[in-house]
Design a protein around this motif. Structure first.
Motif, PDB file in Angstrom:
ATOM      1  N   LEU A 177       0.985  -1.253   0.099  1.00 21.21           N
ATOM      2  CA  LEU A 177      -0.002   0.023   0.074  1.00 21.21           C
ATOM      3  C   LEU A 177       0.998   1.414   0.004  1.00 21.21           C
ATOM      4  O   LEU A 177       1.712   1.513   0.748  1.00 21.21           O
ATOM      5  N   VAL A 178       0.695   2.098  -0.923  1.00 22.73           N
ATOM      6  CA  VAL A 178       1.653   3.163  -0.986  1.00 22.73           C
ATOM      7  C   VAL A 178       0.780   4.522  -1.374  1.00 22.73           C
ATOM      8  O   VAL A 178      -0.554   4.293  -1.804  1.00 22.73           O
ATOM      9  N   ALA A 179       1.124   5.739  -1.176  1.00 20.63           N
ATOM     10  CA  ALA A 179       0.363   7.021  -1.280  1.00 20.63           C
ATOM     11  C   ALA A 179       1.147   7.805  -2.210  1.00 20.63           C
ATOM     12  O   ALA A 179       2.338   7.998  -1.940  1.00 20.63           O
ATOM     13  N   LEU A 233      -4.038  13.306  -2.895  1.00 24.00           N
ATOM     14  CA  LEU A 233      -3.200  11.976  -3.318  1.00 24.00           C
ATOM     15  C   LEU A 233      -3.802  11.002  -3.574  1.00 24.00           C
ATOM     16  O   LEU A 233      -5.015  10.590  -3.697  1.00 24.00           O
ATOM     17  N   GLN A 234      -3.364   9.952  -3.981  1.00 25.06           N
ATOM     18  CA  GLN A 234      -3.815   8.627  -4.668  1.00 25.06           C
ATOM     19  C   GLN A 234      -3.199   7.516  -3.828  1.00 25.06           C
ATOM     20  O   GLN A 234      -1.856   7.433  -3.784  1.00 25.06           O
ATOM     21  N   LEU A 235      -4.026   6.726  -3.464  1.00 26.85           N
ATOM     22  CA  LEU A 235      -3.626   5.775  -2.724  1.00 26.85           C
ATOM     23  C   LEU A 235      -3.710   4.167  -3.952  1.00 26.85           C
ATOM     24  O   LEU A 235      -4.533   4.171  -4.435  1.00 26.85           O
ATOM     25  N   SER A 236      -2.632   3.520  -3.859  1.00 29.58           N
ATOM     26  CA  SER A 236      -2.656   2.304  -4.629  1.00 29.58           C
ATOM     27  C   SER A 236      -2.164   0.916  -3.836  1.00 29.58           C
ATOM     28  O   SER A 236      -1.165   1.334  -2.836  1.00 29.58           O
ATOM     29  N   TRP A 237      -2.270  -0.117  -4.341  1.00 31.49           N
ATOM     30  CA  TRP A 237      -1.760  -1.307  -3.421  1.00 31.49           C
ATOM     31  C   TRP A 237      -1.954  -2.397  -4.717  1.00 31.49           C
ATOM     32  O   TRP A 237      -2.333  -2.316  -5.868  1.00 31.49           O
ATOM     33  N   SER A 238      -1.207  -3.499  -4.275  1.00 32.67           N
ATOM     34  CA  SER A 238      -1.173  -4.484  -5.046  1.00 32.67           C
ATOM     35  C   SER A 238      -2.219  -5.895  -4.266  1.00 32.67           C
ATOM     36  O   SER A 238      -2.506  -5.982  -3.058  1.00 32.67           O
ATOM     37  N   VAL A 254     -13.771  13.932   3.943  1.00 30.45           N
ATOM     38  CA  VAL A 254     -12.790  13.649   2.986  1.00 30.45           C
ATOM     39  C   VAL A 254     -13.556  12.655   1.787  1.00 30.45           C
ATOM     40  O   VAL A 254     -14.316  11.922   2.009  1.00 30.45           O
ATOM     41  N   ARG A 255     -13.068  13.012   0.486  1.00 35.65           N
ATOM     42  CA  ARG A 255     -13.537  12.359  -0.451  1.00 35.65           C
ATOM     43  C   ARG A 255     -12.968  11.305  -1.060  1.00 35.65           C
ATOM     44  O   ARG A 255     -11.748  11.789  -1.269  1.00 35.65           O
ATOM     45  N   LEU A 256     -13.464  10.184  -1.195  1.00 31.86           N
ATOM     46  CA  LEU A 256     -12.631   9.029  -1.730  1.00 31.86           C
ATOM     47  C   LEU A 256     -13.408   8.546  -3.322  1.00 31.86           C
ATOM     48  O   LEU A 256     -14.788   8.423  -3.275  1.00 31.86           O
ATOM     49  N   GLU A 257     -12.748   8.692  -4.195  1.00 33.73           N
ATOM     50  CA  GLU A 257     -13.259   8.273  -5.675  1.00 33.73           C
ATOM     51  C   GLU A 257     -12.353   7.213  -6.100  1.00 33.73           C
ATOM     52  O   GLU A 257     -11.265   6.975  -6.081  1.00 33.73           O
ATOM     53  N   ASP A 262     -10.622  -1.992  -8.788  1.00 39.87           N
ATOM     54  CA  ASP A 262      -9.356  -1.540  -9.372  1.00 39.87           C
ATOM     55  C   ASP A 262      -8.591  -1.466  -7.970  1.00 39.87           C
ATOM     56  O   ASP A 262      -9.088  -1.334  -6.691  1.00 39.87           O
ATOM     57  N   THR A 263      -7.273  -1.338  -7.982  1.00 43.60           N
ATOM     58  CA  THR A 263      -6.298  -1.291  -6.643  1.00 43.60           C
ATOM     59  C   THR A 263      -5.850  -0.035  -6.542  1.00 43.60           C
ATOM     60  O   THR A 263      -4.557   0.145  -6.208  1.00 43.60           O
ATOM     61  N   ARG A 264      -6.744   1.021  -6.767  1.00 46.91           N
ATOM     62  CA  ARG A 264      -6.365   2.390  -6.431  1.00 46.91           C
ATOM     63  C   ARG A 264      -7.533   3.301  -6.352  1.00 46.91           C
ATOM     64  O   ARG A 264      -8.731   2.907  -6.712  1.00 46.91           O
ATOM     65  N   VAL A 265      -7.392   4.367  -5.259  1.00 41.64           N
ATOM     66  CA  VAL A 265      -8.487   5.594  -5.139  1.00 41.64           C
ATOM     67  C   VAL A 265      -7.817   6.708  -5.053  1.00 41.64           C
ATOM     68  O   VAL A 265      -6.694   6.928  -4.427  1.00 41.64           O
ATOM     69  N   ALA A 266      -8.447   7.653  -5.560  1.00 37.91           N
ATOM     70  CA  ALA A 266      -8.098   9.096  -5.492  1.00 37.91           C
ATOM     71  C   ALA A 266      -8.706   9.662  -4.183  1.00 37.91           C
ATOM     72  O   ALA A 266      -9.786   9.678  -3.873  1.00 37.91           O
ATOM     73  N   VAL A 267      -8.036  10.524  -3.288  1.00 39.96           N
ATOM     74  CA  VAL A 267      -8.336  11.012  -2.168  1.00 39.96           C
ATOM     75  C   VAL A 267      -8.360  12.668  -2.210  1.00 39.96           C
ATOM     76  O   VAL A 267      -7.263  13.091  -2.549  1.00 39.96           O
TER      77      VAL A 267
END
Length: 910
Positions: free
Chosen positions: A297-299, A309-314, A346-349, A357-362
């Motif tokens: 998990l990375v930002a 920011l954008q969160l993504s993970w495997s 806080v908005r999560l898209e 999908d393995t990412r989300v925009a914050v």
């Protein structure tokens, strides 16, 4: 067969037995007792032998009488034995009780005249074996009697038996032993069965018993219950480690992974510890575990100053054996040591849960706060996580990340990636010019769905194929090739052009019917990779609620055939024939069954049976065709022997030929053209049917279809097709000649009782069927043309249609009758005699020409010898009560033939 009586072990009664006695007979060193008589020197012999009372099983209404006997050659006696005969008669009489020794000849009715195939001379013993059928028995028992009228003979044995279909198990249904069909009107006897133990059936299983003691067309297949599988003719419980959940005849399946292995007879396999099935998972499927935690998990903080920011993970390393993995993201904000959910601040898209999908925009992050983001992996069995203890060594299913943010700004836009693919269509225009012997290929690359092609040459064939290209230029699938031909002369105000509209199915149209002529050619459904596509293209789907079955009218290879009613929206209600597919079919049987519909659906002609539609999308597949009230042509003609004029028969042939011309124009070979496969409606219109053996020709007009095996209808098939298994329209022409003979002979069997080997040998030695009685000479000459050995010299179907049309337009051309020779066209049962005639009695002669119903007429008129028969004229035949024109001609022609016969006739030199 089950024997009811065997002679000479039974007590019998003789009438006029002075010269008839029971004598020992030595055969192969064994002594047998026989009944013999040899009063060849005495006049007016009338010796009778009667059996004892034979009790009949109630359902055995049809019995067989097998005789072994010896008849001595009358020529082996001196001239004093002029009254010698070489035949004897078989009689039967029914009774509800044994009448003992009481005997009256009037109680018996004749069954058959028995003639030997082998006649015993002075030096050589010949034993004959003959079997005859006694039908329509209804009383408790019966007697058999044998009448000798002057033969020197010995009766070795008599065996009386009936046939049964043996007790059997078919498709897991048990059927009892059943007496075979009871007569002409009961050729098939329906028998109900019962499923074997641990088997069930949606409908009561039944089967048909034929007159020959064979089972055919089982209906209502039984299937094993859940927990049982079919093994031979039983349903055996599933072995440990196997299961079966549904009623079927499938084998038990091995328990899937992550399940417990139960004892025998399992309906399903429960999940092992810490493994689960989702609510929507089938109970027959494998069990799966909980997914492990997402990884890495990375930002990404490229716009951290703007509060984005954008969160993504495997994905998890272990999915638990499932593919329905989704993710949820939880946000918590912390001030000092107090933390609470971020909520709407806080908005999560695109969303906070249900992520694939393995990412989300914050976005909407506030400065000077600490945020904790938790990502959790879910699957269809995650709801069971709280119901048990997680397995040891299983990592947690969440990953966490904590970060402190300082920023200004309030928005983040996450663009959705849209991939736009433009399909480029290639139209390949293949140009054929026969005059210049040149082929030109023109390729047009288009980015639209239609094109108009101009400047085409008149009188030229064009072939079009549509093919799609990927954005990289690689070719995709292509359509079926469609062929057009421009007219020789183009109207002055119209350019030669083709307007092609491209679609998924490669649909085409053209500017006007006058400019182009489509060449319709039969498409073999067997060339389709998916046979269901052929059904979809060539046959209309009918909902089963629109079809009503009324009564069974036949039994086909795949199931029963019904007469019924079709009442569909937009169609006029009418009678139809319904072919059904019996339950328990395999996919191959279903495809073979429906392939005939794929063939029929391509034809549209008044002399080809019309396909109304098919039922394929429901459990019970059906083929629905138009209903032909008068049934098969051969049976229709047999029932009207001699009652139809030649003009009407030629009209029926013309309809059949027109239908075959239509098929040959489509490059189509039928391969099984016979009167049995021609159907007749109320208007006596004949239509070609039964396309089970049909195949398509190759592009070459002389192309052939070579079979790899299977049955060939020898009596109707051309010699080159029999020898090399190659079929053309010319071989169909040969078959049409046989059909013409069947029509003029009122459904008589071609080549009579000759075996297939005899038929092939006779044809190869240039033998051809003789003209039927009363057959017009022009019609018989056309038959002979159809039977030419060289197939290239046979007429084609357009020529045949034209000739028959001329005959119908000039009825006087049908008045000239072909020569008829009864010595060839009628098989004679006896071929020797001291009086130079082939028959010993009037009844024997009438039986040989299938006119036995007039025996009493001849007797009442005092015509009791063959010499008297030879003196008869047409008026004499009418006066004794023969009125039907066909019967009158049959008897008259036979008398003419007998006048020219010698004492010995050889029917066929084969």
């Amino acid at each position: 067969g089950h024997s009811l009586l065997t002679l000479p072990c039974s007590v019998v009664l003789w009438r006029r037995s002075l010269s008839c006695c029971m004598l020992p007979f030595i055969l192969n060193g064994s002594q047998l007792y026989t009944y013999s008589v040899c009063n060849v020197g005495e006049h007016e012999q009338d010796n009778w032998l009667r059996t004892t009372f034979i009790q009949r099983r109630p359902s055995a209404s049809r019995v067989f009488v097998e005789l072994q006997f010896i008849v001595r050659d009358c020529n082996s006696f001196d001239g004093s034995s002029l009254t010698c005969k070489e035949t004897f008669n078989l009689f039967s009489s029914e009774s509800d009780a044994d009448i003992g020794t009481s005997f009256r000849k009037g109680q018996f009715k004749k069954v058959a005249t028995i003639a030997p195939d082998e006649i015993t001379s002075r030096n050589e013993l010949r034993i004959n074996r003959e079997t005859r059928v006694v039908e329509s028995l209804s009383r408790k028992g019966f007697y058999l009697a044998f009448q000798d009228i002057g033969a020197c003979m010995a009766l070795l044995s008599v065996r009386v038996y009936y046939k049964t279909c043996p007790a059997t198990i078919k498709s897991l249904a048990a059927f009892p032993e059943t007496v075979a069909g009871g007569g002409v009107n009961q050729a098939l006897r329906e028998v109900a069965g019962a499923c074997v133990e641990n088997a069930v059936s949606e409908e009561s299983p039944r089967i048909y018993c034929t007159m020959d003691g064979e089972w055919v067309v089982p209906v209502g297949q039984c299937q094993c219950k859940p927990g049982y599988e079919a093994v031979n003719d039983t349903c055996r419980d599933c072995q440990p480690g196997f299961f079966k959940a549904f009623v079927s005849n499938d084998a038990c399946e091995l328990c899937p992974v992550n399940t417990k292995l139960l004892s025998s007879g399992a309906l399903f396999c429960p999940c092992a510890e810490d493994f689960y099935r989702a609510p929507d998972d089938p109970t027959t499927g494998p069990c799966s575990g909980l997914p492990s935690a997402p990884r890495e998990l990375v930002a990404t903080t490229t716009q951290l100053a703007a509060g984005k920011l954008q969160l993504s993970w495997s994905p998890p390393e272990d999915t638990g054996g499932r593919s329905d993995i989704s993710y949820s993201v939880e946000c918590r904000r912390c001030e000092g040591t107090a933390c609470q959910p971020c909520g709407e601040k806080v908005r999560l898209e695109p969303a906070s849960s249900g992520l694939v999908d393995t990412r989300v925009a914050v976005s909407e992050l506030e400065p000077h706060l600490n945020y904790t983001f938790t990502v959790e992996a879910h699957s269809g069995v995650s709801l069971f996580a709280s119901q048990g203890t997680p397995r040891s060594n299983r990592p947690p299913s969440t990953s966490t990340l904590t970060t402190a943010l300082h920023y200004t700004g309030r928005s983040l836009y996450l663009g959705v990636i849209v991939v736009v693919v433009v399909v480029v269509v290639v139209v390949e225009l293949l140009y054929y010019d026969d005059n210049l012997d040149v082929t030109t290929y023109t390729v047009l690359i288009l980015e639209k769905s239609s094109v108009q092609i101009s400047d085409l040459s008149p009188g030229t064939a064009y072939l079009f194929r549509v093919q799609a290209l990927s954005p990289e230029g690689s070719p995709g699938g292509s359509s079926i090739e469609d062929e057009f031909e421009t007219l020789t002369e183009v109207p002055p105000l119209c350019l030669s052009c083709i307007c092609i509209v491209l679609s998924i199915m490669s649909i085409y149209s053209y500017s006007s019917p006058e400019q182009l002529k489509p060449l319709k050619t039969y498409v073999d459904p067997h060339t389709y990779e998916d046979p269901n596509m052929a059904i979809l293209k060539f046959a209309s789907e009918i909902h089963p609620s629109h079809v009503t079955k009324q009564k069974v009218i036949g039994a086909g290879e795949f199931g029963e055939v019904y007469r019924g009613i079709l009442k569909a929206p937009g169609r006029k209600e009418g009678a139809v024939a319904i072919k059904t597919l019996k339950p328990g079919y395999s996919e191959k049987q279903r495809q073979d069954f429906l392939s005939e519909a794929s063939i029929m659906g391509q034809f549209s002609h008044q002399n080809i049976i019309r396909l109304e539609g098919v039922v394929t999308k429901f459990k019970h597949a059906m083929i629905v065709t138009e209903y032909m009230e008068n049934g098969a042509l051969d049976k229709y003609l047999k029932d009207r022997d001699g009652e139809m004029p030649s003009f009407q028969l030629v009209g029926m042939m013309h309809g059949i030929a027109a239908g075959m011309k239509y098929l040959s124009d489509m490059s189509y070979v039928h391969r099984d053209l016979a009167a049995r496969n021609i159907l007749v409606n109320n208007n006596l219109e004949c239509k070609v049917s039964d396309f089970g053996l049909s195949r398509v020709l190759e592009d070459d007009p002389e192309g052939t279809y070579t079979t790899s095996g299977g049955k060939i209808p020898i009596r109707w098939t051309a010699p080159e097709a029999i020898a090399y298994r190659k079929f053309t329209s010319a071989s169909d022409v040969w078959s049409f000649g046989i059909v013409m003979w069947e029509v003029m002979a009122f459904g008589e069997r071609p080549y009579w009782d000759m075996s297939n080997c005899e038929v092939m040998k006779a044809i190869n030695e240039a033998f051809r069927l003789p003209a039927p009685m009363d057959c017009p000479s022009a019609v018989y000459q056309l038959m002979l043309q159809c039977w030419l050995q060289d197939r290239s010299k046979r007429p084609r179907f357009p020529d045949i249609v034209s000739l028959l049309d001329k005959l119908l337009r000039s009825p006087e051309s049908l008045k000239a009758i072909a020569d008829f020779d009864p010595r060839v066209s009628i098989r004679l049962p006896s071929t020797s005699g001291s009086d130079g005639l082939p028959f010993r009695s009037v009844s024997e002669w009438l039986e040989s020409i299938k006119m036995s119903q007039y025996s009493e007429n001849f007797t009442c008129a005092g015509v009791v010898t063959m010499d008297q028969v030879l003196q008869m004229k047409n008026v004499d035949i009418k006066n004794i009560g023969v009125r039907l024109p066909g019967h009158l001609k049959r008897i008259a022609y036979s008398i003419l033939g007998l006048k020219d016969q010698t004492s010995t006739l050889s029917v066929f030199a084969v």
